[in-house]
Design a protein around this motif. Structure first.
Motif, mmCIF file in Angstrom:
data_model
loop_
_atom_site.group_PDB
_atom_site.id
_atom_site.type_symbol
_atom_site.label_atom_id
_atom_site.label_comp_id
_atom_site.label_asym_id
_atom_site.label_seq_id
_atom_site.Cartn_x
_atom_site.Cartn_y
_atom_site.Cartn_z
ATOM 1 N N ARG A 66 0.834 -1.208 0.000
ATOM 2 C CA ARG A 66 0.000 0.000 0.000
ATOM 3 C C ARG A 66 0.865 1.253 0.000
ATOM 4 O O ARG A 66 0.474 2.282 -0.551
ATOM 5 C CB ARG A 66 -0.925 -0.006 1.216
ATOM 6 N N ARG A 67 2.048 1.155 0.594
ATOM 7 C CA ARG A 67 2.948 2.318 0.648
ATOM 8 C C ARG A 67 3.713 2.488 -0.656
ATOM 9 O O ARG A 67 3.998 3.604 -1.089
ATOM 10 C CB ARG A 67 3.923 2.145 1.819
ATOM 11 N N ILE A 68 4.074 1.362 -1.273
ATOM 12 C CA ILE A 68 4.856 1.390 -2.509
ATOM 13 C C ILE A 68 4.104 0.576 -3.559
ATOM 14 O O ILE A 68 4.423 -0.597 -3.796
ATOM 15 C CB ILE A 68 6.269 0.815 -2.290
ATOM 16 N N PRO A 69 3.071 1.155 -4.179
ATOM 17 C CA PRO A 69 2.274 0.394 -5.155
ATOM 18 C C PRO A 69 3.133 -0.113 -6.306
ATOM 19 O O PRO A 69 3.958 0.610 -6.859
ATOM 20 C CB PRO A 69 1.250 1.427 -5.634
ATOM 21 N N LEU A 70 2.961 -1.373 -6.637
ATOM 22 C CA LEU A 70 3.722 -1.990 -7.715
ATOM 23 C C LEU A 70 2.808 -2.861 -8.558
ATOM 24 O O LEU A 70 1.828 -3.411 -8.043
ATOM 25 C CB LEU A 70 4.833 -2.877 -7.134
ATOM 26 N N PRO A 71 3.126 -3.015 -9.832
ATOM 27 C CA PRO A 71 2.395 -4.014 -10.627
ATOM 28 C C PRO A 71 2.893 -5.395 -10.215
ATOM 29 O O PRO A 71 3.911 -5.883 -10.686
ATOM 30 C CB PRO A 71 2.791 -3.662 -12.068
ATOM 31 N N LEU A 72 2.168 -6.039 -9.302
ATOM 32 C CA LEU A 72 2.698 -7.237 -8.661
ATOM 33 C C LEU A 72 2.762 -8.455 -9.569
ATOM 34 O O LEU A 72 3.674 -9.253 -9.478
ATOM 35 C CB LEU A 72 1.862 -7.561 -7.413
ATOM 36 N N LEU A 73 1.791 -8.635 -10.420
ATOM 37 C CA LEU A 73 1.734 -9.834 -11.242
ATOM 38 C C LEU A 73 1.014 -9.551 -12.551
ATOM 39 O O LEU A 73 0.055 -8.777 -12.560
ATOM 40 C CB LEU A 73 0.939 -10.933 -10.530
ATOM 41 N N PRO A 74 1.446 -10.180 -13.640
ATOM 42 C CA PRO A 74 0.570 -10.198 -14.812
ATOM 43 C C PRO A 74 -0.681 -10.989 -14.426
ATOM 44 O O PRO A 74 -0.589 -12.168 -14.067
ATOM 45 C CB PRO A 74 1.398 -10.950 -15.868
ATOM 46 N N THR A 75 -1.831 -10.347 -14.432
ATOM 47 C CA THR A 75 -3.038 -10.955 -13.883
ATOM 48 C C THR A 75 -4.173 -10.910 -14.898
ATOM 49 O O THR A 75 -4.453 -9.869 -15.490
ATOM 50 C CB THR A 75 -3.482 -10.229 -12.595
ATOM 51 N N ALA A 76 -4.814 -12.058 -15.079
ATOM 52 C CA ALA A 76 -6.008 -12.140 -15.918
ATOM 53 C C ALA A 76 -7.173 -12.590 -15.052
ATOM 54 O O ALA A 76 -6.975 -13.301 -14.061
ATOM 55 C CB ALA A 76 -5.788 -13.130 -17.059
ATOM 56 N N THR A 77 -8.373 -12.159 -15.395
ATOM 57 C CA THR A 77 -9.557 -12.580 -14.660
ATOM 58 C C THR A 77 -10.476 -13.379 -15.575
ATOM 59 O O THR A 77 -10.509 -13.169 -16.793
ATOM 60 C CB THR A 77 -10.337 -11.375 -14.091
ATOM 61 N N THR A 78 -11.215 -14.283 -14.972
ATOM 62 C CA THR A 78 -12.212 -15.062 -15.700
ATOM 63 C C THR A 78 -13.295 -15.486 -14.718
ATOM 64 O O THR A 78 -13.097 -15.444 -13.503
ATOM 65 C CB THR A 78 -11.580 -16.291 -16.387
ATOM 66 N N LYS A 79 -14.428 -15.869 -15.222
ATOM 67 C CA LYS A 79 -15.549 -16.236 -14.366
ATOM 68 C C LYS A 79 -15.317 -17.586 -13.676
ATOM 69 O O LYS A 79 -14.585 -18.441 -14.166
ATOM 70 C CB LYS A 79 -16.844 -16.283 -15.189
ATOM 71 N N LEU A 80 -15.983 -17.743 -12.551
ATOM 72 C CA LEU A 80 -15.899 -18.987 -11.788
ATOM 73 C C LEU A 80 -16.231 -20.201 -12.661
ATOM 74 O O LEU A 80 -15.634 -21.276 -12.494
ATOM 75 C CB LEU A 80 -16.857 -18.913 -10.596
ATOM 76 N N ASP A 81 -17.151 -20.050 -13.601
ATOM 77 C CA ASP A 81 -17.533 -21.156 -14.484
ATOM 78 C C ASP A 81 -16.347 -21.718 -15.266
ATOM 79 O O ASP A 81 -16.394 -22.858 -15.735
ATOM 80 C CB ASP A 81 -18.612 -20.697 -15.470
ATOM 81 N N ASN A 82 -15.301 -20.915 -15.431
ATOM 82 C CA ASN A 82 -14.132 -21.336 -16.201
ATOM 83 C C ASN A 82 -13.020 -21.908 -15.316
ATOM 84 O O ASN A 82 -11.889 -22.098 -15.787
ATOM 85 C CB ASN A 82 -13.581 -20.163 -17.014
ATOM 86 N N GLY A 83 -13.339 -22.175 -14.056
ATOM 87 C CA GLY A 83 -12.321 -22.623 -13.124
ATOM 88 C C GLY A 83 -11.593 -23.882 -13.556
ATOM 89 O O GLY A 83 -10.370 -23.985 -13.430
ATOM 90 N N GLN A 84 -12.318 -24.854 -14.071
ATOM 91 C CA GLN A 84 -11.679 -26.095 -14.509
ATOM 92 C C GLN A 84 -10.728 -25.839 -15.672
ATOM 93 O O GLN A 84 -9.619 -26.396 -15.716
ATOM 94 C CB GLN A 84 -12.736 -27.119 -14.913
ATOM 95 N N LYS A 85 -11.133 -24.983 -16.583
ATOM 96 C CA LYS A 85 -10.263 -24.654 -17.722
ATOM 97 C C LYS A 85 -8.976 -23.999 -17.258
ATOM 98 O O LYS A 85 -7.893 -24.271 -17.791
ATOM 99 C CB LYS A 85 -11.012 -23.743 -18.699
ATOM 100 N N VAL A 86 -9.075 -23.150 -16.243
ATOM 101 C CA VAL A 86 -7.876 -22.486 -15.713
ATOM 102 C C VAL A 86 -6.924 -23.517 -15.117
ATOM 103 O O VAL A 86 -5.706 -23.478 -15.355
ATOM 104 C CB VAL A 86 -8.255 -21.433 -14.660
ATOM 105 N N LEU A 87 -7.452 -24.459 -14.351
ATOM 106 C CA LEU A 87 -6.612 -25.521 -13.787
ATOM 107 C C LEU A 87 -5.950 -26.341 -14.890
ATOM 108 O O LEU A 87 -4.762 -26.681 -14.800
ATOM 109 C CB LEU A 87 -7.446 -26.436 -12.892
ATOM 110 N N ASP A 88 -6.698 -26.655 -15.936
ATOM 111 C CA ASP A 88 -6.145 -27.417 -17.056
ATOM 112 C C ASP A 88 -4.997 -26.649 -17.708
ATOM 113 O O ASP A 88 -3.945 -27.224 -18.023
ATOM 114 C CB ASP A 88 -7.231 -27.711 -18.097
ATOM 115 N N ASN A 89 -5.197 -25.352 -17.929
ATOM 116 C CA ASN A 89 -4.155 -24.527 -18.550
ATOM 117 C C ASN A 89 -2.937 -24.407 -17.647
ATOM 118 O O ASN A 89 -1.791 -24.415 -18.121
ATOM 119 C CB ASN A 89 -4.704 -23.142 -18.882
ATOM 120 N N LEU A 90 -3.170 -24.300 -16.345
ATOM 121 C CA LEU A 90 -2.066 -24.200 -15.397
ATOM 122 C C LEU A 90 -1.245 -25.487 -15.412
ATOM 123 O O LEU A 90 -0.008 -25.457 -15.412
ATOM 124 C CB LEU A 90 -2.613 -23.923 -14.000
ATOM 125 N N LYS A 91 -1.928 -26.609 -15.452
ATOM 126 C CA LYS A 91 -1.238 -27.896 -15.478
ATOM 127 C C LYS A 91 -0.451 -28.062 -16.766
ATOM 128 O O LYS A 91 0.624 -28.690 -16.782
ATOM 129 C CB LYS A 91 -2.248 -29.032 -15.315
#
Length: 350
Positions: free
Chosen positions: A313-338
């Protein structure tokens, strides 16, 4: 409430829907705003950890019971509180500390819930944030993350906290010496930014994946090195100026930990974080003769999460390349991560 549950290890997650529970005692009920998908969730999904030599640690051996709603990197909005809950109110948006212990043992009383022998970790032993709502047992586990967007705050609960805890174990050397970071996944990338916020000298990043090395370069790594290179040790030492004093292994495979140990100078430290698995053989005399430290690091404490959030909060940084997706796509995200197709972090939003 609707949740995405692990019902049988190695099989696709399944949706379940139940009535919203009513919080009792000190409990706090939250609407989930963001839930990070962490690489350690893959081990839970698989149902075991690879110990090397054909041995495994099974999920059931850890006391994990199915069905389970995974998700331990969570931000939520308070929608109901128990009669003994103090310090939060309906409408508050908070980051959830998931590494909850029994609260009674000596380890918990000294503030190291994450090391408790009777853990109640959210998303591991209790239902987590792959859901529209989740229950937290006490307001003390809710951290005010300020004005950050929920999807950037959520990974602080694991990726950020784990990297921060590992960096703290290296002590003051991060100020004067570059840190070798093995693995440029979510943990490695967030480590680069946190190291900057801590005013460290910088990170030399080793990864076998070109896209992740490029991401590390964009994040500000001092140097990036192909982990498959035949002369990887020579390149690491050259980038460090001849002597390597601190290495954080975010992969945690037998070959990466061996490489880390082989790279350090006398008095150097290797902090192992990753859970990829395997085993490693190190000549015992080398430990005292080289005054070497080989140490594990498991997430971090609630106090450290509060420290980290205050820092960010004191030193704001772009912490991670971050993408968002809906909960319905959770399994697809796990598959892609694997399949090693994720750079940075994917965060689920209901």
């Amino acid at each position: 409430m609707r949740s995405l549950q692990l019902c049988r290890c190695g099989e696709p997650l399944e949706f379940a829907e139940v009535a919203n529970p009513k919080p009792t005692g000190t409990e706090v009920f939250l609407k989930v705003l963001a839930a990070g998908v962490c690489h350690s969730d893959l081990h839970i999904w698989d149902g075991y950890y690879n110990l090397g030599g054909g041995k495994t640690l099974k999920l059931t051996d850890r006391g994990v019971k199915l069905p389970l709603t995974m998700g331990h990197e969570n931000v939520g909005e308070v929608v109901a509180v128990g009669p003994q809950a103090r310090g939060v109110k309906v409408g508050d948006k908070r980051l959830v500390f998931p590494w909850i212990g029994c609260g009674q043992c000596a380890v918990c009383k000294r503030g190291d819930d994450q090391l408790c022998m009777s853990p109640r970790f959210l998303g591991v032993f209790r239902d987590g944030g792959y859901a529209t709502h989740m229950m937290v047992p006490h307001p003390r586990y809710l951290v005010n993350y300020g004005k950050m967007r929920p999807e950037f705050a959520a990974p602080l609960a694991c990726s950020g906290l784990t990297a921060y805890g590992a960096l703290k174990k290296l002590g003051s050397l991060i100020k004067t010496e570059p840190v070798v970071v093995i693995g440029a996944g979510g943990l490695g990338l967030i480590c680069i930014s946190i190291l900057k916020a801590m005013k460290g000298k910088g990170a030399i990043v080793v990864d076998i994946d070109l896209a992740k090395r490029e991401a590390a370069k964009r994040a500000g790594a001092l140097a990036v090195i192909d982990g498959k290179a035949a002369d990887v040790l020579e390149q690491v030492k050259a980038a460090a100026g001849g002597a390597v004093w601190g290495v954080i292994d975010f992969v945690g495979a037998g070959n990466t930990t061996k490489m880390a140990f082989d790279s350090i100078a006398k008095g150097g430290k290797v902090i192992v974080v990753g859970l990829f698995g395997g085993d490693v053989t190190i000549p015992v005399p080398y430990l005292p003769m080289r005054a070497a430290t080989l140490q594990g690091s498991y997430t971090g404490s609630l106090a450290e999460l509060n420290e980290l959030v205050k820092l960010v909060r004191r030193i704001p940084l772009p912490l991670l390349p971050t993408a968002t997706t809906k909960l319905d796509n959770g399994q697809k995200v796990l598959d892609n991560l694997k399949a090693n197709k994720v750079v940075g972090r994917v965060v689920l939003t209901p």
